[in-house]
Every structure is written in C-alpha cells, then in structure tokens.
Motif scaffolding. Structure first.
Motif, PDB file in Angstrom:
ATOM      1  N   ARG A   1      -0.189  -6.357   8.762  1.00  0.00           N
ATOM      2  CA  ARG A   1      -1.371  -6.940   8.114  1.00  0.00           C
ATOM      3  C   ARG A   1      -1.494  -6.345   6.715  1.00  0.00           C
ATOM      4  NH1 ARG A   1      -6.436  -9.227   9.163  1.00  0.00           N
ATOM      5  NH2 ARG A   1      -8.165  -8.344   7.950  1.00  0.00           N
ATOM      6  N   PRO A   2      -1.374  -7.163   5.660  1.00  0.00           N
ATOM      7  CA  PRO A   2      -1.490  -6.628   4.298  1.00  0.00           C
ATOM      8  C   PRO A   2      -2.839  -5.939   4.090  1.00  0.00           C
ATOM      9  CG  PRO A   2      -0.590  -8.857   4.250  1.00  0.00           C
ATOM     10  CD  PRO A   2      -1.053  -8.604   5.662  1.00  0.00           C
ATOM     11  N   TRP A   3      -2.819  -4.926   3.249  1.00  0.00           N
ATOM     12  CA  TRP A   3      -4.025  -4.140   2.954  1.00  0.00           C
ATOM     13  C   TRP A   3      -5.033  -5.008   2.216  1.00  0.00           C
ATOM     14  CZ3 TRP A   3      -4.538   0.054  -1.329  1.00  0.00           C
ATOM     15  CH2 TRP A   3      -5.621   0.902  -1.049  1.00  0.00           C
ATOM     16  N   GLU A   4      -6.274  -4.980   2.659  1.00  0.00           N
ATOM     17  CA  GLU A   4      -7.302  -5.836   2.049  1.00  0.00           C
ATOM     18  C   GLU A   4      -7.654  -5.414   0.622  1.00  0.00           C
ATOM     19  OE1 GLU A   4     -11.156  -3.510   4.051  1.00  0.00           O
ATOM     20  OE2 GLU A   4     -10.723  -5.599   4.569  1.00  0.00           O
TER      21      GLU A   4
ATOM     22  N   GLY B   1       0.050 -11.818   1.049  1.00  0.00           N
ATOM     23  CA  GLY B   1       0.663 -10.503   0.968  1.00  0.00           C
ATOM     24  C   GLY B   1       1.898 -10.327   1.833  1.00  0.00           C
TER      25      GLY B   1
ATOM     26  N   THR C   1       4.054  -8.918   4.660  1.00  0.00           N
ATOM     27  CA  THR C   1       3.680  -8.499   6.006  1.00  0.00           C
ATOM     28  C   THR C   1       4.693  -7.553   6.649  1.00  0.00           C
ATOM     29  OG1 THR C   1       4.746 -10.446   6.983  1.00  0.00           O
ATOM     30  CG2 THR C   1       2.400 -10.628   6.417  1.00  0.00           C
TER      31      THR C   1
ATOM     32  N   ARG D   1       0.840  -1.193   0.000  1.00  0.00           N
ATOM     33  CA  ARG D   1       0.000   0.000   0.000  1.00  0.00           C
ATOM     34  C   ARG D   1       0.872   1.239   0.000  1.00  0.00           C
ATOM     35  NH1 ARG D   1      -4.758   2.174   4.234  1.00  0.00           N
ATOM     36  NH2 ARG D   1      -5.570   3.698   2.707  1.00  0.00           N
TER      37      ARG D   1
ATOM     38  N   ASP E   1       2.177  -1.890   5.062  1.00  0.00           N
ATOM     39  CA  ASP E   1       0.976  -2.696   5.242  1.00  0.00           C
ATOM     40  C   ASP E   1      -0.229  -1.770   5.254  1.00  0.00           C
ATOM     41  OD1 ASP E   1       1.047  -1.490   7.751  1.00  0.00           O
ATOM     42  OD2 ASP E   1       0.866  -3.363   8.879  1.00  0.00           O
ATOM     43  N   GLU E   2      -1.340  -2.218   5.828  1.00  0.00           N
ATOM     44  CA  GLU E   2      -2.583  -1.454   5.736  1.00  0.00           C
ATOM     45  C   GLU E   2      -2.496  -0.070   6.375  1.00  0.00           C
ATOM     46  OE1 GLU E   2      -5.592  -3.696   7.703  1.00  0.00           O
ATOM     47  OE2 GLU E   2      -4.616  -3.621   9.672  1.00  0.00           O
TER      48      GLU E   2
ATOM     49  N   GLN F   1      -4.775 -11.188   0.362  1.00  0.00           N
ATOM     50  CA  GLN F   1      -4.281 -10.857   1.699  1.00  0.00           C
ATOM     51  C   GLN F   1      -3.510 -12.016   2.325  1.00  0.00           C
ATOM     52  OE1 GLN F   1      -7.393  -9.552   4.400  1.00  0.00           O
ATOM     53  NE2 GLN F   1      -6.107  -7.877   5.130  1.00  0.00           N
ATOM     54  N   LYS F   2      -3.913 -13.257   2.065  1.00  0.00           N
ATOM     55  CA  LYS F   2      -3.265 -14.404   2.701  1.00  0.00           C
ATOM     56  C   LYS F   2      -1.857 -14.656   2.178  1.00  0.00           C
ATOM     57  CE  LYS F   2      -5.098 -18.068  -0.315  1.00  0.00           C
ATOM     58  NZ  LYS F   2      -5.816 -19.381  -0.311  1.00  0.00           N
TER      59      LYS F   2
END
Length: 326
Positions: A141-144, A153, A155, A30, A50-51, A150-151
């Motif tokens: 947490r990877p950005w949705e 992505g 981290t 992101r 990440d997010e 995401q699983k």
C-alpha cells in the motif's frame, strides 16, 4: 518448501542525497530505514518501500561514493520492475517522468503486461509494470504522505530480469533447487536474440517472477553506480530459513550460512552465472526500532552496532531527510 516471492532488491548509488531525492520526490517511495551497510559501516544503506516497508516492496541502495559507472553485460540483474496498480497509472507515470526530465521509453507490452522502462539519474534500469489483471502475490500500500497520489503509487517490486551467458545452469538452480516454475516466454527487445523466459514461485504474479535473458554475445557486467548488487527472495520466518540453509548446502552451492540483519534474517549464495541471491525472512520488519510515523527520519542502527554510533555518524554526510518537504 516454497519461496513466497521477491523480498527486496539492493542496488548501488554513488550519491545518497540525490538518490534520496529521486526515489522519494520523483518515484514517491517512502524511506523506511536510513541505516548503514552492515559490512562497511562508513556508508549509508537506504531502504525504500510502501507505507511500512512490507516484504516485496523494498528497494534498497548501498552508497559507494567513488563507484565508477556500471558497465552493463551478462552475469547481472539487468532490470528491476516496480509495480503500479493499472494501465491508467502508467499513463500518469509517463507524464510524471516527462515533467521531471527522466529518460524513458514508450509504453510497451512485456510478458503479458503493459510496462514503461526508464532510467534514474545514474542509469539504474527500471521498468514500471501495470498490475491491471494481476493475480498472485499481493502488492503493498503506497504511503499516503508520498509525493505521488496513492492511487497511482508504486505498490512493490515486480519481475526481476537476469541476463546470463548460459541460461541452462541458472534455470537449473531456479527450478531444481529453488522451486521456480516455468511460466511463459516473450520476445527480446534486441533483434535476433532468444526469447526471454519467465519463471514464477509461490502464488505467482508480478511479485514472484524472475525473467531470464540469455546473451552470450555480451561482455560480463562491471558493477558500479547504477548497477544492482543482489536480489532477495521471501520466506516466512527463521524456521523456514533454516530449512533453506540446509537445502542450499545439500545442493552443493557455497553459501554464507545464517546472517543476522536485524530487520530480517538472511542466507546468501551465488547461482552458476555469478549473480548474488539472498533468501530473507518476512520479519521482524522496520518498525521495531522506530515509530511507524517516523520511519527513516533518524539514523537507525541494529543493537550490535549501537556502541559504534558516534564513530559511524562522524563518517557519514547528513542527509537531512524531512518527509514534510516531499
């Protein structure tokens, strides 16, 4: 006093638009902040993560449009690792890199983990690292809304490799000044070269490691596009940073003293082989001046540069970043 792990890593690109496309559309990071180099406001400084752009997930790039290609060598940050959740994710990434025409090596074992080395469009040296059995510093947490599921992505940042002519002096600063612990060694991929030494700090794990490669046979690196400018390490807050400023000064290492970066606060110094280190606070973070749902969509400037916004914007080529097009 203990460093918590890796905070961010800053590299060099000659093309902000292509860089943005690669790191968001191919790698699925992101864009958490589109701003400028505070030491040269005529060029972009792009922050990916990440997010939320949490500490330990930030990969940043200074745009230097006329930068020559990086010439690899010693006194350098010679590889940047990116953490992925597990070995299954590495298989996904191997296929994804093929699909996007990205040059990569085969999956290989490094320092007890499965890894996949590749380069970006400017030759930036990157390694995906599986966190299959990782214990230590937590990942992000990877950005949705990213271009990668995401699983699978990224981290956060993984081990950072330093290539130096004389390992002893760098090791001294890491262990005796910065508090790193020697963890292990693993074979170099270069025939006849010494083992690479692994050091860790804080909770340890892939988000808190520095790997030292001694290569007296190589010339000094000539930094350019595709090279790395510096690596930063985490501390909790301003009070902890002030302690480190005094500690680094007492150790006799020339340093910048306190530097205000608005999104975090910093200290800069060089280790004996000339590699630039930064110590940076975990906060305030990237959502203080932008809504969390719209990070990176507009040019963000710290308050002390706002009075120059018109002049700064006039010197930059628009990037026209639209997350919905990922």
């Amino acid at each position: 006093m203990e460093l918590k792990g890796i905070h961010h890593l800053s590299a060099i690109t000659a093309n902000a638009k292509e860089n943005l496309d690669f790191y968001t559309k191919v790698l699925g990071l992101r864009l958490v902040k589109k701003t400028v180099n505070q030491d040269d406001t005529s060029v972009y400084h792009l922050f990916y993560g990440d997010e939320r752009g949490n500490p330990g997930t930030e990969l940043t790039f200074f745009e230097i449009p006329m930068a020559a290609p990086n010439k690899p060598g010693t006194s350098s940050i010679s590889a940047t690792s990116l953490r992925v959740p597990n070995n299954e994710a590495l298989q996904y990434w191997k296929q994804r890199l093929d699909d996007h025409g990205v040059q990569h090596e085969e999956i290989a074992y490094r320092a007890g983990r499965s890894t996949l080395a590749f380069t970006d469009f400017e030759g930036q040296r990157l390694i995906l690292v599986s966190d299959e059995n990782n214990e230590g510093v937590e990942g992000g947490r990877p950005w949705e809304r990213a271009s990668v599921p995401q699983k699978y992505g990224v981290t956060g940042l993984g081990p950072i490799r330093l290539t130096v002519r004389k390992a002893e002096s760098t090791v001294h600063v890491l262990t005796e000044v910065m508090g790193f612990r020697k963890k292990s060694t693993y074979p170099s991929h270069e025939d006849g070269q010494p083992d690479i030494i692994v050091f860790e700090t804080g909770k340890g794990g892939s988000g808190a490691e520095v790997h030292i490669e001694e290569r007296p046979d190589l010339p000094f690196e000539r930094q350019g596009r595709g090279g790395v400018h510096h690596v930063a390490f985490r501390v909790e807050d301003r009070a902890a940073l002030d302690e480190w400023i005094q500690h680094i000064t007492n150790a006799g290492l020339p340093n910048s003293g306190f530097v205000e970066r608005y999104y975090f606060k910093s200290l800069y110094f060089r280790e004996p082989n000339g590699i630039l280190f930064e110590i940076a606070t975990d906060g305030p973070g990237f959502d203080g001046d932008e809504d969390i749902n719209h990070l990176g969509e507009s040019l963000a400037l710290p308050p002390y540069l706002e009075n120059k916004r018109e002049q700064i914007e006039a010197s930059l080529k628009p990037l026209n970043y639209k997350p919905e097009q990922l």
